[in-house]
Design a protein around this motif. Structure first.
Motif, PDB file in Angstrom:
ATOM      1  N   GLU A 153      -1.945  11.864  -4.632  1.00 44.30           N
ATOM      2  CA  GLU A 153      -3.057  11.132  -5.250  1.00 44.30           C
ATOM      3  C   GLU A 153      -2.652  10.621  -6.634  1.00 44.30           C
ATOM      4  O   GLU A 153      -2.955   9.481  -6.995  1.00 44.30           O
ATOM      5  CB  GLU A 153      -4.299  12.020  -5.328  1.00 44.30           C
ATOM      6  CG  GLU A 153      -4.942  12.221  -3.964  1.00 44.30           C
ATOM      7  CD  GLU A 153      -5.996  13.315  -3.937  1.00 44.30           C
ATOM      8  OE1 GLU A 153      -6.256  13.965  -4.980  1.00 44.30           O
ATOM      9  OE2 GLU A 153      -6.577  13.538  -2.850  1.00 44.30           O
ATOM     10  N   GLN A 154      -1.932  11.451  -7.401  1.00 44.05           N
ATOM     11  CA  GLN A 154      -1.456  11.025  -8.725  1.00 44.05           C
ATOM     12  C   GLN A 154      -0.456   9.877  -8.612  1.00 44.05           C
ATOM     13  O   GLN A 154      -0.376   9.038  -9.498  1.00 44.05           O
ATOM     14  CB  GLN A 154      -0.831  12.201  -9.481  1.00 44.05           C
ATOM     15  CG  GLN A 154      -1.834  13.198  -9.989  1.00 44.05           C
ATOM     16  CD  GLN A 154      -1.179  14.406 -10.658  1.00 44.05           C
ATOM     17  OE1 GLN A 154       0.051  14.561 -10.643  1.00 44.05           O
ATOM     18  NE2 GLN A 154      -1.993  15.274 -11.239  1.00 44.05           N
ATOM     19  N   ALA A 155       0.287   9.843  -7.527  1.00 43.54           N
ATOM     20  CA  ALA A 155       1.271   8.768  -7.317  1.00 43.54           C
ATOM     21  C   ALA A 155       0.588   7.464  -6.909  1.00 43.54           C
ATOM     22  O   ALA A 155       1.229   6.422  -6.865  1.00 43.54           O
ATOM     23  CB  ALA A 155       2.288   9.185  -6.259  1.00 43.54           C
ATOM     24  N   GLY A 156      -0.706   7.545  -6.590  1.00 40.94           N
ATOM     25  CA  GLY A 156      -1.456   6.333  -6.259  1.00 40.94           C
ATOM     26  C   GLY A 156      -1.601   6.043  -4.784  1.00 40.94           C
ATOM     27  O   GLY A 156      -1.907   4.900  -4.401  1.00 40.94           O
ATOM     28  N   CYS A 157      -1.385   7.040  -3.940  1.00 37.92           N
ATOM     29  CA  CYS A 157      -1.516   6.818  -2.498  1.00 37.92           C
ATOM     30  C   CYS A 157      -2.964   6.491  -2.145  1.00 37.92           C
ATOM     31  O   CYS A 157      -3.887   7.184  -2.540  1.00 37.92           O
ATOM     32  CB  CYS A 157      -1.055   8.047  -1.720  1.00 37.92           C
ATOM     33  SG  CYS A 157       0.726   8.307  -1.830  1.00 37.92           S
ATOM     34  N   GLU A 158      -3.124   5.406  -1.376  1.00 35.94           N
ATOM     35  CA  GLU A 158      -4.452   4.956  -0.981  1.00 35.94           C
ATOM     36  C   GLU A 158      -4.898   5.591   0.333  1.00 35.94           C
ATOM     37  O   GLU A 158      -6.085   5.730   0.590  1.00 35.94           O
ATOM     38  CB  GLU A 158      -4.455   3.433  -0.826  1.00 35.94           C
ATOM     39  CG  GLU A 158      -4.093   2.719  -2.122  1.00 35.94           C
ATOM     40  CD  GLU A 158      -3.813   1.253  -1.904  1.00 35.94           C
ATOM     41  OE1 GLU A 158      -4.664   0.570  -1.303  1.00 35.94           O
ATOM     42  OE2 GLU A 158      -2.731   0.796  -2.321  1.00 35.94           O
TER      43      GLU A 158
ATOM     44  N   MET B 171       0.837  -1.180   0.000  1.00 40.05           N
ATOM     45  CA  MET B 171       0.000   0.000   0.000  1.00 40.05           C
ATOM     46  C   MET B 171       0.878   1.237   0.000  1.00 40.05           C
ATOM     47  O   MET B 171       1.880   1.295   0.702  1.00 40.05           O
ATOM     48  CB  MET B 171      -0.916  -0.011   1.243  1.00 40.05           C
ATOM     49  CG  MET B 171      -1.698   1.281   1.421  1.00 40.05           C
ATOM     50  SD  MET B 171      -2.667   1.331   2.949  1.00 40.05           S
ATOM     51  CE  MET B 171      -4.259   0.945   2.296  1.00 40.05           C
ATOM     52  N   LEU B 172       0.489   2.224  -0.776  1.00 46.66           N
ATOM     53  CA  LEU B 172       1.179   3.508  -0.777  1.00 46.66           C
ATOM     54  C   LEU B 172       0.486   4.420   0.227  1.00 46.66           C
ATOM     55  O   LEU B 172      -0.719   4.666   0.137  1.00 46.66           O
ATOM     56  CB  LEU B 172       1.142   4.142  -2.165  1.00 46.66           C
ATOM     57  CG  LEU B 172       1.874   3.384  -3.274  1.00 46.66           C
ATOM     58  CD1 LEU B 172       1.740   4.122  -4.594  1.00 46.66           C
ATOM     59  CD2 LEU B 172       3.338   3.192  -2.928  1.00 46.66           C
ATOM     60  N   ILE B 173       1.273   4.916   1.186  1.00 41.83           N
ATOM     61  CA  ILE B 173       0.762   5.781   2.250  1.00 41.83           C
ATOM     62  C   ILE B 173       1.386   7.154   2.074  1.00 41.83           C
ATOM     63  O   ILE B 173       2.608   7.288   2.075  1.00 41.83           O
ATOM     64  CB  ILE B 173       1.125   5.214   3.632  1.00 41.83           C
ATOM     65  CG1 ILE B 173       0.560   3.807   3.788  1.00 41.83           C
ATOM     66  CG2 ILE B 173       0.651   6.138   4.739  1.00 41.83           C
ATOM     67  CD1 ILE B 173       1.143   3.047   4.949  1.00 41.83           C
ATOM     68  N   GLY B 174       0.564   8.176   1.915  1.00 37.95           N
ATOM     69  CA  GLY B 174       1.062   9.534   1.722  1.00 37.95           C
ATOM     70  C   GLY B 174       1.148  10.295   3.020  1.00 37.95           C
ATOM     71  O   GLY B 174       0.383  10.058   3.958  1.00 37.95           O
ATOM     72  N   TYR B 175       2.106  11.210   3.072  1.00 34.46           N
ATOM     73  CA  TYR B 175       2.229  12.116   4.217  1.00 34.46           C
ATOM     74  C   TYR B 175       2.403  13.521   3.695  1.00 34.46           C
ATOM     75  O   TYR B 175       3.287  13.806   2.887  1.00 34.46           O
ATOM     76  CB  TYR B 175       3.415  11.731   5.115  1.00 34.46           C
ATOM     77  CG  TYR B 175       3.631  12.732   6.231  1.00 34.46           C
ATOM     78  CD1 TYR B 175       2.713  12.850   7.270  1.00 34.46           C
ATOM     79  CD2 TYR B 175       4.726  13.577   6.227  1.00 34.46           C
ATOM     80  CE1 TYR B 175       2.888  13.786   8.279  1.00 34.46           C
ATOM     81  CE2 TYR B 175       4.919  14.505   7.235  1.00 34.46           C
ATOM     82  CZ  TYR B 175       3.996  14.608   8.253  1.00 34.46           C
ATOM     83  OH  TYR B 175       4.165  15.541   9.252  1.00 34.46           O
ATOM     84  N   VAL B 176       1.529  14.408   4.155  1.00 31.78           N
ATOM     85  CA  VAL B 176       1.524  15.812   3.734  1.00 31.78           C
ATOM     86  C   VAL B 176       1.720  16.678   4.961  1.00 31.78           C
ATOM     87  O   VAL B 176       1.066  16.474   5.987  1.00 31.78           O
ATOM     88  CB  VAL B 176       0.170  16.179   3.069  1.00 31.78           C
ATOM     89  CG1 VAL B 176       0.083  17.664   2.802  1.00 31.78           C
ATOM     90  CG2 VAL B 176      -0.035  15.381   1.805  1.00 31.78           C
ATOM     91  N   ARG B 177       2.608  17.673   4.835  1.00 29.51           N
ATOM     92  CA  ARG B 177       2.778  18.634   5.923  1.00 29.51           C
ATOM     93  C   ARG B 177       2.998  20.013   5.342  1.00 29.51           C
ATOM     94  O   ARG B 177       3.777  20.199   4.422  1.00 29.51           O
ATOM     95  CB  ARG B 177       3.969  18.282   6.812  1.00 29.51           C
ATOM     96  CG  ARG B 177       4.124  19.250   7.998  1.00 29.51           C
ATOM     97  CD  ARG B 177       5.340  18.941   8.839  1.00 29.51           C
ATOM     98  NE  ARG B 177       6.589  19.184   8.143  1.00 29.51           N
ATOM     99  CZ  ARG B 177       7.168  20.381   8.022  1.00 29.51           C
ATOM    100  NH1 ARG B 177       6.595  21.452   8.509  1.00 29.51           N
ATOM    101  NH2 ARG B 177       8.312  20.503   7.388  1.00 29.51           N
TER     102      ARG B 177
ATOM    103  N   THR C  75       4.775   1.490   1.345  1.00 25.32           N
ATOM    104  CA  THR C  75       5.716   2.556   1.016  1.00 25.32           C
ATOM    105  C   THR C  75       5.148   3.874   1.511  1.00 25.32           C
ATOM    106  O   THR C  75       4.005   4.216   1.204  1.00 25.32           O
ATOM    107  CB  THR C  75       5.957   2.646  -0.500  1.00 25.32           C
ATOM    108  OG1 THR C  75       6.498   1.404  -0.965  1.00 25.32           O
ATOM    109  CG2 THR C  75       6.928   3.759  -0.849  1.00 25.32           C
ATOM    110  N   LEU C  76       5.936   4.617   2.302  1.00 27.59           N
ATOM    111  CA  LEU C  76       5.563   5.952   2.735  1.00 27.59           C
ATOM    112  C   LEU C  76       6.012   6.911   1.640  1.00 27.59           C
ATOM    113  O   LEU C  76       7.178   6.897   1.236  1.00 27.59           O
ATOM    114  CB  LEU C  76       6.229   6.304   4.064  1.00 27.59           C
ATOM    115  CG  LEU C  76       5.907   7.695   4.619  1.00 27.59           C
ATOM    116  CD1 LEU C  76       4.426   7.798   4.997  1.00 27.59           C
ATOM    117  CD2 LEU C  76       6.776   7.996   5.830  1.00 27.59           C
ATOM    118  N   VAL C  77       5.093   7.753   1.165  1.00 31.79           N
ATOM    119  CA  VAL C  77       5.381   8.652   0.049  1.00 31.79           C
ATOM    120  C   VAL C  77       5.237  10.096   0.509  1.00 31.79           C
ATOM    121  O   VAL C  77       4.234  10.465   1.131  1.00 31.79           O
ATOM    122  CB  VAL C  77       4.416   8.394  -1.136  1.00 31.79           C
ATOM    123  CG1 VAL C  77       4.782   9.270  -2.329  1.00 31.79           C
ATOM    124  CG2 VAL C  77       4.415   6.927  -1.527  1.00 31.79           C
ATOM    125  N   VAL C  78       6.260  10.913   0.212  1.00 29.67           N
ATOM    126  CA  VAL C  78       6.210  12.352   0.463  1.00 29.67           C
ATOM    127  C   VAL C  78       6.596  13.064  -0.819  1.00 29.67           C
ATOM    128  O   VAL C  78       7.279  12.496  -1.669  1.00 29.67           O
ATOM    129  CB  VAL C  78       7.151  12.781   1.614  1.00 29.67           C
ATOM    130  CG1 VAL C  78       6.702  12.199   2.942  1.00 29.67           C
ATOM    131  CG2 VAL C  78       8.585  12.410   1.336  1.00 29.67           C
TER     132      VAL C  78
END
Length: 187
Positions: A25-30, A1-7, A60-63
């Motif tokens: 979202e474009q990278a596919g983070c669920e 699963m792709l997990i996004g983190y925004v700050r 995968t953590l995505v930033v």
């Protein structure tokens, strides 16, 4: 699963927040964890802690950018160790780095090493500058703030005010209050 983190640093950075969300979202983070935390409160990143707790082996953590995740090289190394211990990769979109690949791990390690090298050079220059200023008699060092308030500490203590309250009133640390009181106490 792709997990996004925004700050974002402040509530006023709505455009930056929207751009990060769009990119993740474009990278596919669920699942995306979002927070607005100023640099003053950056230690209180509850959503990052939740994202790290949520991540499982194989995720995968995505930033979008490295500065949205880590405050320093030391903090980055700490985060990477936590992710690696859980079997979680890190992807940084702006840098094209993905630690699930050997090349991604190498690139992040090299970048971290360069940043650490730059910091060491800066500290060396700072030490040289301080030595030069001392030799010229221009460097006095930081003024001891708590010791300058020793009379006030002793006065408040004699009035029966506790150490924690003294520290709060005078804007100094509790340890400094007790150091002053211990130093003033007869042996």
């Amino acid at each position: 699963m792709l997990i996004g983190y925004v700050r974002t640093s402040t509530i006023d950075q709505k455009a930056g927040l929207a751009a990060q969300l769009r990119d993740l979202e474009q990278a596919g983070c669920e699942r995306i964890f979002t927070e607005e935390v100023s640099s003053v409160d950056v230690a209180k990143r509850e959503q990052l802690a939740e994202a790290l707790a949520f991540a499982r082996t194989g995720d995968t953590l995505v930033v979008t950018k490295l500065d949205r995740l880590a405050r320093s090289v030391a903090h980055l190394v700490e985060l990477l160790a936590r992710l690696e211990s859980k079997g979680v990769a890190l992807r940084i979109l702006a840098m094209g780095i993905d630690t699930s690949t050997p090349t991604g791990k190498l690139m992040l390690t090299v970048l971290g090493g360069v940043a650490e090298f730059e910091r060491e050079i800066m500290l060396e220059r700072q030490r040289e500058g301080i030595a030069k200023a001392k030799a010229a008699g221009k460097y006095k060092g930081r003024a001891p703030t708590a010791q300058a308030k020793a009379e006030d500490v002793l006065k408040l203590h004699k009035e029966g005010v506790g150490g924690t309250e003294i520290a709060r009133r005078l804007g100094i640390g509790r340890a400094s209050v007790y150091r002053i009181l211990n130093h003033a106490a007869p042996a």
